[in-house]
Design a protein around this motif. Structure first.
Motif, short mmCIF file in Angstrom:
data_model
loop_
_atom_site.label_atom_id
_atom_site.label_comp_id
_atom_site.label_asym_id
_atom_site.label_seq_id
_atom_site.Cartn_x
_atom_site.Cartn_y
_atom_site.Cartn_z
N UNK A 358 0.82 -1.22 0.00
CA UNK A 358 0.00 0.00 0.00
C UNK A 358 0.85 1.27 0.00
N UNK A 359 1.82 1.43 0.93
CA UNK A 359 2.61 2.68 0.91
C UNK A 359 3.36 2.90 -0.40
N UNK A 360 3.90 1.81 -0.97
CA UNK A 360 4.65 1.96 -2.22
C UNK A 360 3.72 2.33 -3.38
N UNK A 361 2.54 1.73 -3.40
CA UNK A 361 1.58 2.05 -4.47
C UNK A 361 1.13 3.50 -4.37
N UNK A 362 0.87 3.97 -3.15
CA UNK A 362 0.48 5.37 -2.97
C UNK A 362 1.60 6.30 -3.39
N UNK A 363 2.84 5.92 -3.07
CA UNK A 363 3.99 6.75 -3.44
C UNK A 363 4.17 6.80 -4.95
N UNK A 364 3.76 5.73 -5.63
CA UNK A 364 3.87 5.69 -7.10
C UNK A 364 2.76 6.48 -7.79
N UNK A 365 1.71 6.85 -7.04
CA UNK A 365 0.63 7.61 -7.63
C UNK A 365 -0.70 6.92 -7.65
N UNK A 366 -0.80 5.72 -7.05
CA UNK A 366 -2.09 5.04 -6.97
C UNK A 366 -2.97 5.82 -5.99
N UNK A 367 -4.17 6.23 -6.40
CA UNK A 367 -4.93 7.20 -5.60
C UNK A 367 -5.64 6.65 -4.37
N UNK A 368 -5.61 5.37 -4.15
CA UNK A 368 -6.32 4.77 -3.02
C UNK A 368 -5.54 3.56 -2.53
N UNK A 369 -5.82 3.10 -1.31
CA UNK A 369 -5.12 1.91 -0.81
C UNK A 369 -5.34 0.72 -1.75
N UNK A 370 -4.26 0.04 -2.06
CA UNK A 370 -4.34 -1.10 -2.97
C UNK A 370 -5.10 -2.24 -2.30
N UNK A 371 -6.00 -2.88 -3.05
CA UNK A 371 -6.74 -4.02 -2.55
C UNK A 371 -6.65 -5.15 -3.57
N UNK A 372 -6.55 -6.37 -3.07
CA UNK A 372 -6.46 -7.52 -3.98
C UNK A 372 -7.17 -8.70 -3.37
N UNK A 373 -7.70 -9.56 -4.24
CA UNK A 373 -8.36 -10.77 -3.80
C UNK A 373 -7.70 -11.99 -4.40
N UNK A 374 -7.93 -13.13 -3.79
CA UNK A 374 -7.33 -14.36 -4.29
C UNK A 374 -8.20 -15.56 -4.03
N UNK A 375 -7.89 -16.66 -4.69
CA UNK A 375 -8.62 -17.90 -4.49
C UNK A 375 -7.70 -19.07 -4.82
N UNK A 376 -7.96 -20.20 -4.15
CA UNK A 376 -7.13 -21.40 -4.32
C UNK A 376 -8.03 -22.60 -4.55
N UNK A 377 -7.65 -23.45 -5.49
CA UNK A 377 -8.33 -24.74 -5.68
C UNK A 377 -7.27 -25.82 -5.89
#
Length: 459
Positions: A358-377
């Motif tokens: 999150x801090x690195x993405x914001x520093x790069x210019x991403x306008x909001x906290x980075x969010x990600x989802x995942x799934x495993x099978x």
């Protein structure tokens, strides 16, 4: 038309001359990094040649100092001077080879010096033993010329082998010419082989034989190296390509491609039990639309680097990057008895990895906290090659892959971050996973899957 026929042979001859002077095929079309690799190998070979020559002169100096002085050698002994001069010159060349790449002209000069010292040593024998110059024509020291010629083959550049042989022939012919043209005295030209061996007579045929043998060895080695130089170029280029493959594929996949005994073709594969993990950034397309390409790519680079570290730490391999999505496998490229457990552990570590981003993405210019989802099978899937003859891809396919993609999409409807199904979770428990799930949601509808799924919330 006649002019064209007359010019064609000239062009062919010019092409052969250029081929010889270049030392083999053109390097046009060979990437600069491959040419740099070839130069690096040639420089390394040149240092090896220098060390071998240094070892030779040290060996012969030691042997000379320990061996008793030959009988009948009453004249001035030039051997110590020749060995000392050769030692100093070789040390200089080895030292310079570690400071910079020795230019071609310096290598030619060193070849001339090598052969000149050898010829001077051979020439000195008739002075040392007080004999007519024909005496040195029978000296076995000439055989060392073949060592100089063969040493040049270590560089894999036929031009220097050719130059060494031609300079050696010129030096030997000069010695023969001096012996023939000097004051004859009791020397004469003969056709009797016994007289040639037991007196100061010269057998022209024998000297021609030596010259022909030197030329023959030189030409055969040169032709072999001219033919082999193309193999060298292809080999270095293939090696560079194989190294590049490791950056685009998992190392095991790269080895499968480069070390295969048969050419890979579409439709080849095998069924294997393995785990699949999908990861996706939330709202990526919407957010990226308002940013510059440079910002988007910078954020993606940070995100992919962090995810790759997470996946690799648990024994997984990235199958492919799908923009902001990532398809990773566990136990697909190489069979694993803990594939499900490893994949679940990696999936549980996803939220913490994203938080670190999150801090690195914001520093790069991403306008909001980075969010990600995942799934495993986990389950049976096909590992193999798909595509057409001129465009292949090494990948995994099957219901296990599709199911992971659907479960990743289900995070939005379930308001979760990481999901798996009960079958995968139980397989992970069987394989040694001991953590309790965050939540169990039996018989949930998942878009794209016909039957209800027992979901396990990991985050």
């Amino acid at each position: 038309m006649d002019n064209g026929k007359a010019v064609a042979p000239l062009r062919r001859r010019a092409g052969w001359v250029g081929y010889i002077l270049r030392g083999g095929p053109r390097q046009d079309g060979i990437p600069e990094r491959v040419r740099a690799e070839i130069r690096m190998r040639e420089d390394s070979a040149e240092r090896l040649i220098g060390w071998v020559q240094l070892a030779m002169v040290v060996f012969f100096a030691g042997l000379y100092s320990l061996a008793p002085r030959a009988e009948g050698a009453d004249g001035f002994n030039f051997v110590p001077l020749a060995l000392a001069a050769y030692f100093l010159f070789t040390v200089l060349r080895v030292g310079l080879s570690y400071r910079f790449a020795l230019p071609a002209w310096y290598l030619v000069v060193s070849i001339i010096v090598d052969v000149a010292l050898l010829c001077a040593l051979i020439f000195s024998f008739h002075i040392q033993y007080g004999q007519h110059p024909t005496f040195y024509l029978k000296a076995p020291t000439l055989m060392y010329l073949f060592i100089f010629i063969s040493l040049r083959a270590l560089r894999f550049d036929p031009r220097f082998v050719l130059i060494t042989g031609l300079v050696g022939v010129a030096g030997w012919l000069a010695l023969v010419g001096y012996a023939v043209l000097t004051d004859m005295g009791d020397m004469r030209i003969t056709r009797n082989y016994v007289e040639y061996l037991t007196s100061n007579a010269i057998l022209i045929g024998a000297e021609l034989d030596k010259t022909i043998i030197i030329l023959g060895v030189t030409l055969f080695l040169s032709v072999a190296l001219y033919r082999g130089r193309q193999v060298l170029f292809d080999s270095v280029r293939d090696h560079a390509a194989a190294e590049d493959l490791k950056r685009f594929f998992a190392p095991e996949v790269a080895h499968t491609i480069t070390d295969s005994d048969e050419a890979l073709t579409a439709g080849r594969g095998e069924i294997r039990n393995a785990a699949v993990m999908f990861i996706d950034i939330r709202g990526f397309t919407r957010t990226a639309a308002g940013l510059t390409p440079a910002t988007v790519m910078q954020v993606l680079a940070c995100y992919q680097k962090e995810m790759l570290a997470l996946i690799s730490a648990h024994g997984g391999r990235v199958d492919k990057f799908l923009g902001d999505g990532i398809l990773a496998t566990f136990g697909a490229v190489e069979p694993s008895e803990t594939a499900a457990a490893d994949a679940v552990r990696a999936a549980c570590g996803l939220p913490a990895a994203v938080e670190r981003l999150v801090p690195r993405a914001l520093a790069c210019g991403w306008p909001e906290p980075l969010r990600a989802g995942g799934a495993v099978t986990y389950g049976a899937l096909t590992v193999g090659v798909v595509g057409a003859a001129n465009r292949l891809e090494f990948t995994v396919i099957g219901n296990t892959v599709n199911r992971a993609a659907k479960l990743e999409d289900a995070n939005k409807a379930q308001a979760t971050r990481v999901l798996t199904d009960l079958e995968t979770f139980e397989a992970a428990r069987t394989q040694g996973y001991r953590e309790a799930p965050l939540d169990l949601r039996p018989a949930r509808e998942v878009a794209g899957i016909a039957q209800p799924v027992d979901l396990v919330v990991l985050a």
